[in-house]
Design a protein around this motif. Structure first.
Motif, PDB file in Angstrom:
ATOM      1  N   ALA A 309       1.204  -1.432   0.128  1.00 29.83           N
ATOM      2  CA  ALA A 309      -0.362  -0.159   0.134  1.00 29.83           C
ATOM      3  C   ALA A 309       0.808   1.344  -0.507  1.00 29.83           C
ATOM      4  O   ALA A 309       0.320   2.244  -0.772  1.00 29.83           O
ATOM      5  N   ARG A 310       1.615   1.400   0.696  1.00 26.73           N
ATOM      6  CA  ARG A 310       2.860   2.047   1.197  1.00 26.73           C
ATOM      7  C   ARG A 310       3.997   2.649  -0.568  1.00 26.73           C
ATOM      8  O   ARG A 310       3.684   3.632  -1.070  1.00 26.73           O
ATOM      9  N   ALA A 311       3.899   1.876  -1.022  1.00 26.49           N
ATOM     10  CA  ALA A 311       4.548   2.105  -2.281  1.00 26.49           C
ATOM     11  C   ALA A 311       3.826   2.470  -3.185  1.00 26.49           C
ATOM     12  O   ALA A 311       3.933   2.826  -3.767  1.00 26.49           O
ATOM     13  N   HIS A 312       2.531   1.864  -3.374  1.00 26.34           N
ATOM     14  CA  HIS A 312       1.933   2.884  -5.097  1.00 26.34           C
ATOM     15  C   HIS A 312       1.324   3.823  -3.942  1.00 26.34           C
ATOM     16  O   HIS A 312       1.289   4.670  -4.875  1.00 26.34           O
ATOM     17  N   ALA A 313       1.334   4.452  -2.844  1.00 27.14           N
ATOM     18  CA  ALA A 313       1.444   5.759  -2.603  1.00 27.14           C
ATOM     19  C   ALA A 313       2.457   7.241  -2.933  1.00 27.14           C
ATOM     20  O   ALA A 313       1.691   7.662  -3.115  1.00 27.14           O
ATOM     21  N   LEU A 314       3.304   6.397  -2.739  1.00 25.33           N
ATOM     22  CA  LEU A 314       4.883   7.395  -3.273  1.00 25.33           C
ATOM     23  C   LEU A 314       4.720   7.313  -4.388  1.00 25.33           C
ATOM     24  O   LEU A 314       5.874   8.106  -5.179  1.00 25.33           O
ATOM     25  N   ARG A 315       3.777   7.368  -5.496  1.00 26.39           N
ATOM     26  CA  ARG A 315       4.037   6.975  -6.840  1.00 26.39           C
ATOM     27  C   ARG A 315       2.993   8.508  -6.737  1.00 26.39           C
ATOM     28  O   ARG A 315       3.402   9.478  -8.307  1.00 26.39           O
ATOM     29  N   PHE A 316       2.419   8.921  -5.976  1.00 23.72           N
ATOM     30  CA  PHE A 316       1.595  10.836  -6.167  1.00 23.72           C
ATOM     31  C   PHE A 316       2.613  11.513  -5.539  1.00 23.72           C
ATOM     32  O   PHE A 316       2.121  11.476  -3.827  1.00 23.72           O
ATOM     33  N   THR A 317       2.347  12.645  -6.125  1.00 18.42           N
ATOM     34  CA  THR A 317       3.215  13.443  -4.986  1.00 18.42           C
ATOM     35  C   THR A 317       2.407  14.786  -5.679  1.00 18.42           C
ATOM     36  O   THR A 317       1.942  15.245  -6.484  1.00 18.42           O
ATOM     37  N   TRP A 318       2.665  15.933  -4.779  1.00 17.32           N
ATOM     38  CA  TRP A 318       1.863  17.588  -4.502  1.00 17.32           C
ATOM     39  C   TRP A 318       2.872  17.980  -5.411  1.00 17.32           C
ATOM     40  O   TRP A 318       2.401  18.807  -6.277  1.00 17.32           O
ATOM     41  N   ARG A 319       4.015  17.754  -5.586  1.00 13.98           N
ATOM     42  CA  ARG A 319       4.749  18.833  -6.729  1.00 13.98           C
ATOM     43  C   ARG A 319       4.154  18.189  -7.672  1.00 13.98           C
ATOM     44  O   ARG A 319       4.426  19.420  -8.619  1.00 13.98           O
ATOM     45  N   GLU A 320       4.314  16.837  -8.740  1.00 11.61           N
ATOM     46  CA  GLU A 320       3.899  16.622  -9.711  1.00 11.61           C
ATOM     47  C   GLU A 320       2.719  16.794  -9.787  1.00 11.61           C
ATOM     48  O   GLU A 320       2.877  17.582 -11.277  1.00 11.61           O
ATOM     49  N   SER A 321       1.529  16.982  -9.046  1.00  9.02           N
ATOM     50  CA  SER A 321       0.641  17.512  -8.905  1.00  9.02           C
ATOM     51  C   SER A 321       0.463  18.659  -9.355  1.00  9.02           C
ATOM     52  O   SER A 321      -0.549  19.584 -10.160  1.00  9.02           O
ATOM     53  N   ALA A 322       1.353  19.844  -8.931  1.00  8.13           N
ATOM     54  CA  ALA A 322       1.601  21.410  -9.154  1.00  8.13           C
ATOM     55  C   ALA A 322       1.921  21.506 -10.327  1.00  8.13           C
ATOM     56  O   ALA A 322       2.033  22.513 -11.268  1.00  8.13           O
ATOM     57  N   ARG A 323       2.866  20.411 -10.340  1.00  7.53           N
ATOM     58  CA  ARG A 323       3.824  21.215 -12.119  1.00  7.53           C
ATOM     59  C   ARG A 323       2.739  21.058 -12.949  1.00  7.53           C
ATOM     60  O   ARG A 323       2.621  21.172 -14.366  1.00  7.53           O
ATOM     61  N   GLN A 324       1.581  19.404 -12.827  1.00  5.47           N
ATOM     62  CA  GLN A 324       0.625  18.951 -13.914  1.00  5.47           C
ATOM     63  C   GLN A 324      -0.078  20.847 -13.983  1.00  5.47           C
ATOM     64  O   GLN A 324      -0.435  21.443 -15.362  1.00  5.47           O
ATOM     65  N   PHE A 325      -0.983  21.349 -12.588  1.00  2.00           N
ATOM     66  CA  PHE A 325      -1.517  22.453 -12.794  1.00  2.00           C
ATOM     67  C   PHE A 325      -0.935  23.354 -13.087  1.00  2.00           C
ATOM     68  O   PHE A 325      -1.748  23.926 -14.475  1.00  2.00           O
ATOM     69  N   LEU A 326       0.453  23.980 -13.793  1.00  2.00           N
ATOM     70  CA  LEU A 326       1.271  24.982 -13.853  1.00  2.00           C
ATOM     71  C   LEU A 326       1.379  24.158 -15.558  1.00  2.00           C
ATOM     72  O   LEU A 326       0.787  25.646 -15.790  1.00  2.00           O
ATOM     73  N   ASP A 327       1.116  23.399 -15.920  1.00  2.00           N
ATOM     74  CA  ASP A 327       1.574  23.258 -17.438  1.00  2.00           C
ATOM     75  C   ASP A 327       0.093  23.439 -18.029  1.00  2.00           C
ATOM     76  O   ASP A 327      -0.063  23.706 -18.921  1.00  2.00           O
ATOM     77  N   ASN A 328      -1.226  22.764 -17.188  1.00  2.00           N
ATOM     78  CA  ASN A 328      -1.858  23.571 -17.613  1.00  2.00           C
ATOM     79  C   ASN A 328      -2.158  24.870 -18.496  1.00  2.00           C
ATOM     80  O   ASN A 328      -3.283  25.027 -18.900  1.00  2.00           O
ATOM     81  N   VAL A 329      -1.998  24.982 -17.144  1.00  2.00           N
ATOM     82  CA  VAL A 329      -2.417  26.872 -17.115  1.00  2.00           C
ATOM     83  C   VAL A 329      -1.776  27.500 -18.340  1.00  2.00           C
ATOM     84  O   VAL A 329      -1.959  28.262 -19.538  1.00  2.00           O
ATOM     85  N   THR A 330      -0.302  27.090 -18.320  1.00  2.00           N
ATOM     86  CA  THR A 330       0.842  27.365 -19.696  1.00  2.00           C
ATOM     87  C   THR A 330      -0.206  27.669 -21.037  1.00  2.00           C
ATOM     88  O   THR A 330       0.368  27.887 -21.922  1.00  2.00           O
ATOM     89  N   THR A 331      -0.499  25.334 -20.752  1.00  2.00           N
ATOM     90  CA  THR A 331      -0.835  25.535 -22.331  1.00  2.00           C
ATOM     91  C   THR A 331      -1.643  26.737 -23.210  1.00  2.00           C
ATOM     92  O   THR A 331      -2.330  26.492 -23.480  1.00  2.00           O
TER      93      THR A 331
END
Length: 349
Positions: A309-331
């Motif tokens: 369970a723990r190993a799977h959760a570590l695939r999700f980070t708020w830093r990557e989430s923020a990068r996705q958000f910023l990429d969407n805004v830029t696009t």
């Protein structure tokens, strides 16, 4: 430096996934050097949401929003919710020709259907009107992207979620002195969350409910054997997760379910229905069991190692989430999408 304004009806003191998503994403955006301003219900007069007095609706008008937009001078506006602040921000942006994106956090058609006889098609039509006027709509999962695309939503963008794996992690000591195994639910206690589906199960050990909401008093009276602990946040919430054995997610209407990641990061396997949200988060990871029979899922999840369970959760980070958000805004602000955005706004007027 880019300056982004986030307009949201969901903010403190509300405790929900929308608030947690915005909080974590904004913190990471600022760490990435982005200047973020906010317009929230704070500073506005408000009224209680019918059938849900714990949520206050801000009495925000377009003129007030326009004044704040003019004062803050953002490069981009992101409208996070479809409430009064979201509507006023949308109207102000359209009137002034400001580029904006939106995000689709909540399945309002399902939520309203659980309370009132409102046709789903009518609600989806209103949501299309709201979201399609922007430069793009951010959605959390592939399942939701496919569903909304079929319903006529345009310019859909993926914006996943993350988890604070430093706060939420396995712990040796338990703070729940209850018979084992402990089956835990964390979230709003409301009809659309389907908490009763968990409470009806004849599970061994203990069932623990963390959270509050309009359905809590009734459910607590009908199911006296369950342990209702109320809202918990921060370290206390993290220790509560780590004290349980299985996290049970009975909702059939969530667009993602941040609590799923918090539980997994705490070493808790997940038991849930095979519906959007759990299907996207758990998928074929082996970190949980999805079954139309929630009782079966609960028992099978007990066999999953905490480390999985723990190993799977570590695939999700708020830093990557923020990068996705910023990429969407830029696009959304550049190239062909900028033209699309202006055309959409002209049509929406």
């Amino acid at each position: 430096m880019m300056r982004i304004l986030v307009a949201t009806d969901a903010w403190h003191p509300q405790v929900n996934g929308v608030v947690r998503s915005l909080e974590a994403t904004i913190a990471e955006l600022r760490a990435l050097g982005v200047e973020v301003e906010m317009i929230t219900p704070q500073g506005f007069r408000s009224v209680a949401l019918p059938t849900y007095p714990g949520i206050r609706l801000a009495l925000a008008g377009r003129r007030a929003l326009s004044a704040r937009l003019a004062a803050l001078r953002p490069d981009h506006v992101h409208i996070a919710t479809e409430g009064p602040i979201g509507l006023a921000a949308r109207a102000a942006c359209l009137r002034e020709g400001r580029p904006f994106t939106t995000s689709y956090h909540t399945q309002f058609p399902d939520y309203l259907a659980a309370r009132l006889p409102v046709p789903r098609d009518l609600v989806y039509a209103a949501l299309r009107w709201f979201h399609n006027a922007g430069c793009g709509t951010m959605v959390a999962t592939e399942s939701l992207t496919e569903d909304l695309g079929k319903r006529g939503f345009r310019r859909l963008m993926r914006w996943s979620r993350g988890v604070d794996a430093t706060l939420f992690h396995p712990r040796a000591a338990s703070i729940l002195d209850l018979p084992r195994p402990i089956f835990l639910y964390v979230g709003r206690v409301a009809v659309e969350k389907n908490v009763e589906a968990l409470l009806e199960l004849d599970l061994p050990g203990s069932t623990v409910i963390v959270g509050d909401g309009p359905a809590r008093a009734g459910l607590q009276a009908r199911y006296p054997k369950a342990h209702f602990l109320g809202n918990r946040t921060g370290e206390l919430l993290a220790r509560t997760y780590a004290s349980a054995d299985v996290f049970v997610f009975p909702s059939r209407t969530d667009t993602f379910g941040i609590v799923l990641l918090e539980a997994l990061a705490s070493g808790l396997p997940v038991a849930a229905y095979p519906v959007p949200g759990p299907k996207d988060v758990i998928a074929t990871s082996g970190a949980g069991v999805l079954d139309a029979d929630l009782f079966t899922a609960c028992h099978a999840a007990l066999k999953i190692p905490n480390a999985c369970a723990r190993a799977h959760a570590l695939r999700f980070t708020w830093r990557e989430s923020a990068r996705q958000f910023l990429d969407n805004v830029t696009t959304a602000r550049s190239g062909h999408d900028g033209v699309t955005c202006r055309n959409a706004q002209a049509f929406a007027r």
